[in-house]
Write an enzyme that holds these catalytic residues in place. Structure first.
Site, PDB file in Angstrom:
ATOM      1  CG  HIS A   5      17.528  38.065  29.682  1.00 26.52           C
ATOM      2  ND1 HIS A   5      16.281  38.347  29.192  1.00 26.52           N
ATOM      3  CD2 HIS A   5      17.851  36.835  29.221  1.00 26.52           C
ATOM      4  CE1 HIS A   5      15.866  37.329  28.454  1.00 26.52           C
ATOM      5  NE2 HIS A   5      16.791  36.399  28.462  1.00 26.52           N
ATOM      6  CD  GLU A 144      21.350  50.045  27.766  1.00 22.61           C
ATOM      7  OE1 GLU A 144      20.710  51.105  27.558  1.00 22.61           O
ATOM      8  OE2 GLU A 144      22.212  49.947  28.632  1.00 22.61           O
ATOM      9  CE1 TYR A 146      19.626  43.965  22.828  1.00 21.01           C
ATOM     10  CE2 TYR A 146      19.384  45.523  24.631  1.00 21.01           C
ATOM     11  CZ  TYR A 146      19.825  44.303  24.157  1.00 21.01           C
ATOM     12  OH  TYR A 146      20.458  43.416  24.992  1.00 21.01           O
ATOM     13  NE  ARG A 194      17.792  51.453  30.674  1.00 23.74           N
ATOM     14  CZ  ARG A 194      18.538  50.556  31.259  1.00 23.74           C
ATOM     15  NH1 ARG A 194      18.165  49.292  31.240  1.00 23.74           N
ATOM     16  NH2 ARG A 194      19.646  50.889  31.880  1.00 23.74           N
ATOM     17  CG  HIS A 232      24.522  45.390  24.627  1.00 17.78           C
ATOM     18  ND1 HIS A 232      24.769  45.570  25.963  1.00 17.78           N
ATOM     19  CD2 HIS A 232      23.218  45.046  24.540  1.00 17.78           C
ATOM     20  CE1 HIS A 232      23.675  45.347  26.655  1.00 17.78           C
ATOM     21  NE2 HIS A 232      22.711  45.038  25.812  1.00 17.78           N
ATOM     22  CD  GLU A 233      27.278  48.482  17.814  1.00 14.03           C
ATOM     23  OE1 GLU A 233      26.234  47.812  17.876  1.00 14.03           O
ATOM     24  OE2 GLU A 233      27.629  49.070  16.786  1.00 14.03           O
ATOM     25  CB  CYS A 314      25.574  44.044  43.205  1.00 15.66           C
ATOM     26  SG  CYS A 314      26.227  43.948  41.531  1.00 15.66           S
ATOM     27  CD  GLN A 319      34.011  36.422  38.561  1.00 19.50           C
ATOM     28  OE1 GLN A 319      34.458  37.357  39.202  1.00 19.50           O
ATOM     29  NE2 GLN A 319      34.378  35.185  38.801  1.00 19.50           N
ATOM     30  CB  CYS A 333      24.015  36.654  42.507  1.00 12.39           C
ATOM     31  SG  CYS A 333      24.985  37.902  43.345  1.00 12.39           S
ATOM     32  CB  ALA A 364      34.820  28.069  50.288  1.00 15.12           C
TER      33      ALA A 364
HETATM   34  P1  NAP Z   1      44.689  30.781  36.177  1.00 13.11           P
HETATM   35  O1  NAP Z   1      43.563  31.542  35.593  1.00 13.11           O
HETATM   36  O2  NAP Z   1      44.665  29.318  36.172  1.00 13.11           O
HETATM   37  O3  NAP Z   1      46.013  31.297  35.441  1.00 13.11           O
HETATM   38  C1  NAP Z   1      47.264  30.787  35.747  1.00 13.11           C
HETATM   39  C2  NAP Z   1      48.277  31.287  34.710  1.00 13.11           C
HETATM   40  O4  NAP Z   1      49.524  30.741  35.035  1.00 13.11           O
HETATM   41  C3  NAP Z   1      47.960  30.898  33.303  1.00 13.11           C
HETATM   42  O5  NAP Z   1      48.148  32.053  32.495  1.00 13.11           O
HETATM   43  C4  NAP Z   1      48.975  29.797  32.958  1.00 13.11           C
HETATM   44  O6  NAP Z   1      49.264  30.072  31.598  1.00 13.11           O
HETATM   45  C5  NAP Z   1      50.119  30.081  33.919  1.00 13.11           C
HETATM   46  N1  NAP Z   1      50.766  28.891  34.458  1.00 13.11           N
HETATM   47  C6  NAP Z   1      50.181  27.782  34.977  1.00 13.11           C
HETATM   48  N2  NAP Z   1      51.106  26.908  35.411  1.00 13.11           N
HETATM   49  C7  NAP Z   1      52.307  27.472  35.166  1.00 13.11           C
HETATM   50  C8  NAP Z   1      53.643  27.055  35.375  1.00 13.11           C
HETATM   51  N3  NAP Z   1      53.923  25.891  35.945  1.00 13.11           N
HETATM   52  N4  NAP Z   1      54.639  27.870  34.987  1.00 13.11           N
HETATM   53  C9  NAP Z   1      54.361  29.053  34.416  1.00 13.11           C
HETATM   54  N5  NAP Z   1      53.118  29.500  34.184  1.00 13.11           N
HETATM   55  C10 NAP Z   1      52.092  28.719  34.554  1.00 13.11           C
HETATM   56  O7  NAP Z   1      44.898  31.191  37.687  1.00 13.11           O
HETATM   57  P2  NAP Z   1      44.835  32.609  38.388  1.00 13.11           P
HETATM   58  O8  NAP Z   1      45.236  33.708  37.504  1.00 13.11           O
HETATM   59  O9  NAP Z   1      45.610  32.423  39.636  1.00 13.11           O
HETATM   60  O10 NAP Z   1      43.330  32.767  38.744  1.00 13.11           O
HETATM   61  C11 NAP Z   1      42.694  31.848  39.633  1.00 13.11           C
HETATM   62  C12 NAP Z   1      41.185  31.882  39.473  1.00 13.11           C
HETATM   63  O11 NAP Z   1      40.662  33.131  39.868  1.00 13.11           O
HETATM   64  C13 NAP Z   1      40.762  31.664  38.047  1.00 13.11           C
HETATM   65  O12 NAP Z   1      39.644  30.836  38.038  1.00 13.11           O
HETATM   66  C14 NAP Z   1      40.376  33.013  37.579  1.00 13.11           C
HETATM   67  O13 NAP Z   1      39.355  32.951  36.616  1.00 13.11           O
HETATM   68  C15 NAP Z   1      39.879  33.677  38.856  1.00 13.11           C
HETATM   69  N6  NAP Z   1      40.091  35.130  38.765  1.00 13.11           N
HETATM   70  C16 NAP Z   1      39.419  35.832  37.831  1.00 13.11           C
HETATM   71  C17 NAP Z   1      39.639  37.186  37.713  1.00 13.11           C
HETATM   72  C18 NAP Z   1      38.910  37.973  36.674  1.00 13.11           C
HETATM   73  O14 NAP Z   1      38.083  37.434  35.949  1.00 13.11           O
HETATM   74  N7  NAP Z   1      39.166  39.245  36.534  1.00 13.11           N
HETATM   75  C19 NAP Z   1      40.544  37.830  38.537  1.00 13.11           C
HETATM   76  C20 NAP Z   1      41.231  37.079  39.469  1.00 13.11           C
HETATM   77  C21 NAP Z   1      41.010  35.712  39.573  1.00 13.11           C
HETATM   78  P3  NAP Z   1      50.249  29.192  30.706  1.00 13.11           P
HETATM   79  O15 NAP Z   1      50.037  27.786  31.157  1.00 13.11           O
HETATM   80  O16 NAP Z   1      49.834  29.464  29.301  1.00 13.11           O
HETATM   81  O17 NAP Z   1      51.595  29.732  30.980  1.00 13.11           O
HETATM   82 FE1  SF4 Z   2      26.484  41.615  41.057  1.00 14.09          FE
HETATM   83 FE2  SF4 Z   2      26.165  39.854  39.074  1.00 14.09          FE
HETATM   84 FE3  SF4 Z   2      28.439  39.861  40.484  1.00 14.09          FE
HETATM   85 FE4  SF4 Z   2      26.148  39.093  41.608  1.00 14.09          FE
HETATM   86  S1  SF4 Z   2      27.225  38.087  39.936  1.00 14.09           S
HETATM   87  S2  SF4 Z   2      27.687  40.403  42.510  1.00 14.09           S
HETATM   88  S3  SF4 Z   2      24.673  40.417  40.620  1.00 14.09           S
HETATM   89  S4  SF4 Z   2      27.623  41.498  39.169  1.00 14.09           S
END
Ligand code: NAP
Ligand code: SF4
Length: 656
Positions: A5, A144, A146, A194, A232-233, A314, A319, A333, A364
């Site tokens: 989708h 899935e 449905y 499916r 899905h659940e 992929c 995300q 993507c 970037a």
């Molecule tokens: P983040 O998501 O902004 O998390 C930072 C954490 O640090 C929060 O839990 C915050 O919680 C804490 N924090 C912030 N300032 C602080 C301070 N001064 N003292 C103590 N704790 C503090 O940043 P990130 O974990 O570095 O991730 C960066 C980006 O990468 C995000 O956008 C994230 O979504 C992305 N990412 C996503 C994934 C995933 O989806 N699996 C994996 C890796 C990275 P409190 O303020 O409640 O303490």
């Molecule tokens: Fe794959 Fe979706 Fe991640 Fe793109 S956004 S890499 S299609 S899982």
């Protein structure tokens, strides 16, 4: 190309974009067969209000744009008919019984005999209209969790009439649908069914029921059977990054012994090599991939030209695709921001080749450099580290995120292919860049870990996340992680693992099945067995100051997997913490007004990031001519992720 989708299906004015999206994938010998995202046969089957529906002859006009575009490029396309049943996020939803799905707030209405007949007629009408729209066939979505799946399983079908009770009654609906669609459409029309080969929920189907359904569906006139995996659940992951590659192909192979029509394998297959292996080893007759075609529209063309290393793989992050869809946004993507934006984000050859310096080879910078060079600009990429990748070098070492290596492989190949001059281990300064007299300077210097101010922060037990993952500093058995964002969760994942290393892929798959409680013999109801949780290698406490549930910022389709994993591994989650100090005893904190000491061997700081953009500040006067640009984390560190970084880089490079 399997059904995915995109959100474009839901509004008629987006069908031009949908046509361009599919056409780009068909051009020059694309996938043998494409299946569209799910289209509902009626209002009751909507996934969400006003979701894409085909129930009226006027719908043909929109869909013709898609089929014409694909056929013009020599492709073939089927339309997926998806009736969501109790998953429909609206008050008109219907099902076998009035049992609300745990992932929906709307309780379905149980259909009466007449209502069921109406749904079957809607499938037939929808298939007829699909044929008139020029589709080569339809895929009837029977898995899935449905609508059709809801009739098949005791979990959701408590009826006592001829549509409920024993399996011959519960399977009457899909068999009738396939038989009647075949009768109405004749033989020159593909019907893919499916079929849910593993429900992965309690009270799901048994293997004997699945085989019996498959043989009946074949007799009813299906042309081929696609593998559906998990409702899905289900609380077992089926498509996220941590699911091993081709984890469910075994069930397709076992099923294939029972039917003569082609069987399609799906889920977590993302490279031509894997696909080829599955075909060679008799797992399936066809391989279906969905997200890999968002990531790279030329997947098949590159594979066919023996250029698989040029495929933008992929990484199953969800995300920008599924997380967008579940948040009501259009899909794209993470690694390919052009996906579903084929008409608006165009990498046209540059009218005037310019000299471009890109500083920073994280997501970037890589994205900017590659797109700018692809357009014909002369690009030099400067990186202070001795390797490209930036934050991706952290992600790729997290267990279950190994596919991130492929993104780096892709970028290395593209830098080379498009002639980007890459200068590693080179810290440039503003003067150097000024003297280079570049037409454009792109500052993509990324982020650095946010330091926190706390008495004792210099204690030797304190580490930053990059020191743990990249520098591989030793970490003790008891660990407190400060910060529970994406990186905090990733770090916990990194620290609780360790056992799987050095084991074969087959053994890893067996371990993964055991951990999640999947029956490797596929015999039990729903393919579920009692999970065998391997003991964690460390005692972890994951801390945050806020009182909201941990992991709220994680993706909708992957966050629950991380949270469940933490629970299984006994990771202690503490929210509402006020950190006080660090000393030889450990971390002193206050939670709910009570002072306590976490006695740990190490404290790892995952407190977010700060932008690194000093160069931009220094180049400011020069930048007044709009020749200096800031992208990714260097532009804004808050919530930066690779999705935004890659998109910003590509958008900038498309305009300069
Ligand atoms: P983040 O998501 O902004 O998390 C930072 C954490 O640090 C929060 O839990 C915050 O919680 C804490 N924090 C912030 N300032 C602080 C301070 N001064 N003292 C103590 N704790 C503090 O940043 P990130 O974990 O570095 O991730 C960066 C980006 O990468 C995000 O956008 C994230 O979504 C992305 N990412 C996503 C994934 C995933 O989806 N699996 C994996 C890796 C990275 P409190 O303020 O409640 O303490
Ligand atoms: Fe794959 Fe979706 Fe991640 Fe793109 S956004 S890499 S299609 S899982």
């Amino acid at each position: 190309m399997g059904s995915m989708h995109t959100g474009l299906e839901d509004r008629f004015w987006n069908y031009g974009k949908l046509a361009a999206y599919f056409a780009e994938r068909s051009q020059g010998g694309g996938p043998g067969l494409i299946v569209t995202g799910g289209i509902s046969p009626n209002r009751q089957g909507w996934l969400a209000p006003l979701a894409g529906t085909m129930n009226w002859p006027t719908d043909i006009l929109n869909h013709r744009r898609v089929t014409t575009a694909v056929h013009r490029e020599g492709g073939r396309i089927c339309m997926q008919i998806l009736h969501s049943g109790r998953y429909g996020y609206h008050p008109f939803n219907v099902s076998a019984s009035a049992i609300r799905a745990p992932i929906n707030k709307f309780t379905p209405k149980a259909l009466d005999e007449q209502g069921i007949e109406k749904q079957i007629n809607a499938y037939v009408r929808c298939a007829r209209l699909a044929k008139r729209s020029g589709y080569d066939g339809v895929e009837i979505m029977g898995s899935e969790g449905y609508f059709i799946n809801q009739f098949l399983c005791q979990r959701t079908n408590k009826r006592t009439d001829r549509w409920g009770g024993d399996f011959s009654n519960r399977s009457r609906l899909p068999i009738d649908i396939v038989r009647r669609v075949r009768k109405a459409l004749g033989t020159d029309f593909i019907i893919i069914y499916r079929l849910s080969m593993m429900d992965l929920v309690e009270e799901g189907c048994t293997w004997d029921e699945i085989v019996s359904l498959g043989t009946e569906i074949e007799q009813a006139g299906a042309s081929m059977i696609n593998s559906g995996i998990g409702w899905h659940e289900a609380r077992i992951p089926t498509i996220v990054t941590s699911v091993p590659h081709a984890a469910f192909a075994g069930v397709s192979r076992k099923f294939r012994e029972h039917v003569k029509i082609p069987v399609i394998a799906t889920n977590r297959i993302n490279s031509p090599d894997q696909a080829e292996q599955l075909l060679e080893q008799g797992y399936c007759d066809m391989v279906s991939m969905a997200r890999p075609f968002l990531a790279d529209p030329k997947f098949v063309q590159k594979a066919a030209a023996a250029k698989a290393e040029e495929i933008n793989t992929c990484i199953a992050c969800n995300q920008a695709c599924l997380d967008h869809i579940f948040n009501g946004k259009k899909a794209s993507c993470l690694v390919n921001p052009r996906a579903c934006r084929e008409t608006s984000l165009v990498y046209r050859p540059a009218r005037l080749a310019k000299r471009v310096a890109v500083v920073g080879a994280g997501p970037a910078g890589l994205s900017t450099a590659v797109v700018a060079a692809e357009r014909g600009h002369s690009v030099t990429l400067y990186e202070s580290a001795n390797q490209i990748g930036g934050q991706f070098n952290i992600a790729k070492d997290i267990p279950g995120k190994e596919d991130f290596h492929d993104t780096l492989r892709y970028y290395k190949k593209m830098l080379d292919k498009h002639g980007v001059e890459v200068t590693l281990s080179h810290q440039v300064d503003a003067e150097f860049l000024r003297q280079g007299k570049y037409d454009h300077i792109v500052i993509a210097t990324g982020v650095k870990p946010r330091p926190i101010d706390l008495p004792g922060i210099d204690h030797p037990m304190v580490l930053r996340y990059d020191q743990v993952v990249v520098e591989k500093r030793p970490v003790g058995k008891r660990v407190a992680i400060i910060g529970a964002g994406g990186i905090g969760f990733d770090l916990a994942e990194y620290l609780i693992h360790g056992a799987a290393q050095g084991t074969s892929a087959n053994q890893q798959l067996r371990n993964w099945y055991a951990e999640w409680g999947i029956d490797p013999a596929y015999q039990s109801r729903g393919s579920l067995v009692t999970p065998e949780v391997m003991p964690p290698t460390r005692e972890i406490t994951l801390l945050q100051r806020k009182t909201a549930p941990h992991g709220k910022s994680l993706g909708k389709t992957s966050g629950w997997v991380h949270r469940l994993q933490m629970k299984k591994k006994g990771v202690k989650l503490i929210g509402g913490a006020t950190y006080q100090m660090i000393d030889d005893h450990g971390l002193h904190l206050n939670v709910d007004g009570i002072n306590q000491v976490l006695e740990v061997d190490n404290i790892v700081i995952c407190a977010g990031q700060l932008s690194v953009n000093d160069l931009y500040q220094q180049l400011d006067p020069y930048g007044k001519n709009n020749h200096v640009h800031l992208v990714g984390g260097a532009y804004l560190a808050a919530e930066v992720d690779a999705k935004r970084a890659i998109r910003e880089g590509a958008e900038l490079a498309a305009r300069i």
